[in-house]
Each structure stands twice: as C-alpha cells, then as structure tokens.
Design an enzyme around this catalytic site. Structure first.
Site, PDB file in Angstrom:
ATOM      1  N   ASP A  36      -0.584   2.332   9.852  1.00  7.49           N
ATOM      2  CA  ASP A  36      -1.519   1.505  10.956  1.00  7.49           C
ATOM      3  C   ASP A  36      -1.524   0.315  10.932  1.00  7.49           C
ATOM      4  O   ASP A  36      -2.065  -0.318  12.022  1.00  7.49           O
ATOM      5  CB  ASP A  36      -3.164   1.582  10.763  1.00  7.49           C
ATOM      6  CG  ASP A  36      -3.199   1.315   8.786  1.00  7.49           C
ATOM      7  OD1 ASP A  36      -2.471   1.597   8.310  1.00  7.49           O
ATOM      8  OD2 ASP A  36      -3.896   2.150   8.601  1.00  7.49           O
TER       9      ASP A  36
ATOM     10  N   ASN B  70      -4.366  -9.654   4.262  1.00  8.06           N
ATOM     11  CA  ASN B  70      -6.046  -8.863   4.768  1.00  8.06           C
ATOM     12  C   ASN B  70      -6.905  -9.968   4.921  1.00  8.06           C
ATOM     13  O   ASN B  70      -8.823 -10.126   4.992  1.00  8.06           O
ATOM     14  CB  ASN B  70      -6.699  -8.495   3.668  1.00  8.06           C
ATOM     15  CG  ASN B  70      -6.809  -6.776   3.109  1.00  8.06           C
ATOM     16  OD1 ASN B  70      -7.060  -6.069   4.627  1.00  8.06           O
ATOM     17  ND2 ASN B  70      -6.708  -6.102   2.618  1.00  8.06           N
TER      18      ASN B  70
ATOM     19  N   ASP C  22       0.318  -7.832   3.450  1.00  5.22           N
ATOM     20  CA  ASP C  22      -0.719  -7.770   4.153  1.00  5.22           C
ATOM     21  C   ASP C  22      -2.037  -8.396   3.409  1.00  5.22           C
ATOM     22  O   ASP C  22      -2.139  -8.440   2.104  1.00  5.22           O
ATOM     23  CB  ASP C  22      -1.151  -6.193   3.896  1.00  5.22           C
ATOM     24  CG  ASP C  22      -2.418  -6.115   4.253  1.00  5.22           C
ATOM     25  OD1 ASP C  22      -3.312  -6.887   4.662  1.00  5.22           O
ATOM     26  OD2 ASP C  22      -2.780  -5.136   4.870  1.00  5.22           O
TER      27      ASP C  22
ATOM     28  N   TYR D  57       0.154  -7.444  -1.620  1.00  4.26           N
ATOM     29  CA  TYR D  57      -1.141  -7.027  -0.404  1.00  4.26           C
ATOM     30  C   TYR D  57      -2.403  -7.184  -1.571  1.00  4.26           C
ATOM     31  O   TYR D  57      -3.004  -7.515  -2.607  1.00  4.26           O
ATOM     32  CB  TYR D  57      -1.331  -5.548  -1.707  1.00  4.26           C
ATOM     33  CG  TYR D  57      -1.784  -4.177  -0.652  1.00  4.26           C
ATOM     34  CD1 TYR D  57      -2.757  -5.254   0.854  1.00  4.26           C
ATOM     35  CD2 TYR D  57      -2.497  -3.382  -1.468  1.00  4.26           C
ATOM     36  CE1 TYR D  57      -2.886  -4.471   1.498  1.00  4.26           C
ATOM     37  CE2 TYR D  57      -3.276  -2.216  -0.190  1.00  4.26           C
ATOM     38  CZ  TYR D  57      -3.441  -2.427   0.539  1.00  4.26           C
ATOM     39  OH  TYR D  57      -4.403  -1.667   1.230  1.00  4.26           O
TER      40      TYR D  57
ATOM     41  N   GLU E 120       1.005  -1.501   0.028  1.00  5.02           N
ATOM     42  CA  GLU E 120      -0.146   0.062   0.423  1.00  5.02           C
ATOM     43  C   GLU E 120       0.815   1.227  -0.083  1.00  5.02           C
ATOM     44  O   GLU E 120       0.347   2.027   0.205  1.00  5.02           O
ATOM     45  CB  GLU E 120      -0.518  -0.380   1.369  1.00  5.02           C
ATOM     46  CG  GLU E 120      -2.270   1.195   0.602  1.00  5.02           C
ATOM     47  CD  GLU E 120      -3.178   0.627   1.863  1.00  5.02           C
ATOM     48  OE1 GLU E 120      -3.964   1.550   2.418  1.00  5.02           O
ATOM     49  OE2 GLU E 120      -3.178   0.103   3.112  1.00  5.02           O
TER      50      GLU E 120
END
Length: 259
Positions: free
Chosen positions: A249, A152, A150, A110, A35
């Site tokens: 984050d 998700n 990531d 990602y 990202e």
C-alpha cells in the site's frame, strides 16, 4: 548509486505479489525495507535472496509486527540498531537500522504509528523527541547520511490530499508537523520537496478504503532526508506509484546519488 526505500506491508506478502520482479526492474544498489513483519527463517521455502546481495535483518521481537531490513550489493556494515529511546531502549519493535556502504550512511527507519489509541500516540510522541536528539549527531559529519523510511507523518498540507479533514488524525496532528519542521530546521533536507517544490503531492501511501488509489487520495509519509554532504551528491528522486502499489500500500521512493 541508487537507493530505494519501501514500506512493504509484510515482506512475505510482497514476495507473493512480485517483489522480486521489482528488485530486478528497479536495479538498485541498496534497498531499505520497512514493516517487513517477518524473521528470515519465516520466508517461503522457494525464496532466495537476490544474487550478490548482502542482507541485514532487524525484526521486531513480536512476530508478524514491524521490523526493518537493509539489502546491498555494494557492501554493507552494520553500525547500530535503535536510537536508545527511553520508551524502547532495546528497539524491541525493530524500527531503526544504521548501515554503512563505503562512506555512505543509510538510516533505515520505521517510525511508530499513533493511530491505534492514546497510549500509542504518547509512545510515538516520546519516540519523536528521542529521535530528534539522536539524529543531530549526523547532521554535520563530512560523510553523506540519508534517513530513509516510513516516518508516519505528513509534514505540510501539500503532503496530504485532505488536510482539513485529517487535522485530528495521527500522522497529521499539529504537534507532529511542528516536530517535523524542527527536524528539518536542524539541518536535514527533504529531497523530494527539493525536487518537486510546493506542489500538491506526490504521495507515497494510499488507504485501501474506498477509491483512494484510483482518485489519488494519498499521504506522503515516506521520506529520504539528507545531511549537507548527501545533498551535495543528490541527483534525482521519484516515487514509483505505477506498479509499486501491486506489492504494497506504499509506493517505493527511488533516489540517485553521484557516488
């Protein structure tokens, strides 16, 4: 050898928040960023790559969206981009970058988020099935391979602070979790779970809402997965929550290998 995977939630914002200081502090040989949400030419005028690092960018075609980038100070060669999915054959969202560093393969990934609407969840589900097929070709090769990034998805109930309250939330849907089980059953090894066992957490992402960070109400959606050859040289892994959340984050995952 040290490898770090980190969703930066925008590399330009991360730069303003002190990313360069963490690069120096963590002292990694390879960085896999997700990202990044920027093209190289969009970086600030006062930014310079870390000394002796080579960088390969794979940004999304849409500016300010998605994208991955891999940095290395030990040499790097690009082996491929994307996984030739049926839904995005050209990997226009910049989601997969395969690089090689000596005999080590690093797959910077990602995975799509399905939370926006039903269509994005369908996109994610199709993407998952294509990824499962694509990843199979790396399981039995003799060279070490890491899938980092990531993904998700919080795989098990210990990977999310409130499993019952999120059972209908994208990222913790039963079919997504079952997909993750199939991925691991095919021969991939979840290095953080190997180290920590079946404890609650540790988490890698926290919502900016409420007091999620202060109360440690997080999700573990960032992973380092290893094939058998990489598992043999695995030494240690940690999530650097303290300080890492200043930049993003997500907290960075740091893995050490005997290489």
């Amino acid at each position: 050898m040290r490898i770090v995977t980190w969703n930066l939630n925008g590399i330009r914002a991360a730069h303003r928040k002190g990313l360069d200081d963490f690069i120096e502090k963590i002292d990694s040989d390879i960085w896999l960023f997700q990202e990044v949400r920027a093209l190289p030419e969009q970086m600030p005028d006062n930014w310079n790559p870390p000394e002796k690092h080579e960088i390969i960018w794979h940004p999304a075609q849409k500016k300010g969206y998605s994208g991955v980038s891999t940095w290395s100070r030990i040499g790097i060669s690009e082996e491929g981009r994307g996984i030739k999915t049926n839904v995005d054959p050209d990997d226009s969202e910049g989601r997969v970058l395969h690089t090689k560093h000596g005999n080590l393969h690093c797959i910077n990934i990602y995975l799509p988020n399905g939370g926006a609407n039903i269509e994005r969840q369908k996109f994610k589900d199709k993407w998952l099935e294509d990824l499962l097929i694509w990843a199979n070709k790396f399981i039995d090769i003799k060279e070490p391979v890491l899938i980092c990034g990531d993904l998700n998805i919080a795989h098990m109930e210990n990977d999310i602070w409130n499993p019952s309250g999120n059972k209908n939330t994208s990222g913790f849907l039963m079919h997504e979790r079952e997909w993750f089980t199939r991925l691991l059953s095919s021969g991939w090894h979840d290095l953080l779970r190997i180290k920590f066992g079946k404890i609650k957490g540790p988490y890698s992402w926290w919502s900016n809402r409420g007091q999620a960070r202060a109360l440690n109400r997080g999700w573990r959606i960032d992973y380092v997965l290893a094939n058998a050859a990489a598992l043999e040289i695995f030494e240690d892994i940690e999530i650097l929550r303290e300080g890492g959340l200043i930049v993003s984050d997500h907290a960075p995952l740091i893995v050490d290998l005997r290489l």
